[in-house]
Design an enzyme around this catalytic site. Structure first.
Site, PDB file in Angstrom:
ATOM      1  N   ASP A   8       0.687   1.518   4.036  1.00 52.41           N
ATOM      2  CA  ASP A   8       0.390   2.698   4.807  1.00 52.41           C
ATOM      3  C   ASP A   8       1.552   2.938   5.744  1.00 52.41           C
ATOM      4  O   ASP A   8       1.636   2.338   6.687  1.00 52.41           O
ATOM      5  CB  ASP A   8      -1.021   2.320   5.580  1.00 52.41           C
ATOM      6  N   GLU A  67       1.505   5.452   0.569  1.00 54.81           N
ATOM      7  CA  GLU A  67       0.629   6.499   0.580  1.00 54.81           C
ATOM      8  C   GLU A  67       1.846   7.790   0.742  1.00 54.81           C
ATOM      9  O   GLU A  67       2.762   7.594   1.411  1.00 54.81           O
ATOM     10  CB  GLU A  67      -0.207   6.332   1.793  1.00 54.81           C
ATOM     11  N   ASP A 139      -4.948   0.460  10.071  1.00 51.57           N
ATOM     12  CA  ASP A 139      -3.494   0.603   9.446  1.00 51.57           C
ATOM     13  C   ASP A 139      -3.655  -0.298   8.178  1.00 51.57           C
ATOM     14  O   ASP A 139      -3.270   0.016   7.088  1.00 51.57           O
ATOM     15  CB  ASP A 139      -2.526   0.408  10.107  1.00 51.57           C
TER      16      ASP A 139
END
Length: 173
Positions: A8, A67, A139
């Site tokens: 991420d 992502e 996260d």
């Protein structure tokens, strides 16, 4: 057995999550965050690259998923986020890892069942899916979600490929 590293990305905090896939089961291996200093952006990008390079050396993943970011609060944030993604992707390609990208909606759908899930819902489902004693930091949970999404997507593609040449009643199905 495949080991998947999910990421991420962020210019200040980059989450990472590692899962091992054994058959149809996903097993938690590790997760955490790379927190960059308040230095200039080029130094933060190097910290992301170096941090992920070390994680890749430590966990020896077979696959890398990240992502894909479509929007940010403002143009400057979007550019910095794109550069952080670039640093992460370069770390993966430098280690000869295949790179897969997923949107936030795809990740949330794979983990929670809806693309409009809240961060707390993702954290809760990651805790349940990977049988963790407590919910991971946001996260890190998002990064584990990326890895879980990649696992489910790749399993779906394998299943489709396996049926691609199956003939049923004179037609391909």
């Amino acid at each position: 057995m495949a080991i998947i590293l999910g990421v991420d990305p962020g210019s200040r905090i980059t989450g990472y999550g590692v899962i091992k896939c054994v058959g149809r089961q996903q097993v938690y291996v590790g997760s955490g965050c790379i927190r960059t200093s308040s230095d200039e952006l080029p130094l933060r990008l190097k910290q992301i690259f170096d941090g992920l390079s070390e994680i890749i050396r430590q966990y020896q993943p077979d696959e890398f998923a990240i992502e894909r970011v479509f929007m940010a609060k403002n143009a400057d944030s979007a550019l910095k986020l794109g550069q952080a993604r670039g640093a992460a992707i370069v770390a993966a390609t430098a280690a000869n890892l295949p790179v897969a990208e997923y949107s936030a909606t795809q990740i949330k759908s794979a983990v929670v069942g809806t693309g409009r899930a809240q961060k707390t819902q993702v954290q809760h489902m990651i805790q349940q899916l990977l049988k963790l004693p407590s919910a991971p930091q946001a996260d890190a949970a998002d990064a584990l979600g990326v890895a879980v999404c990649h696992y489910h997507t790749s399993q779906s593609l394998v299943a489709l490929a396996g049926r691609a040449n199956v003939r049923t009643y004179g037609r391909y199905k």
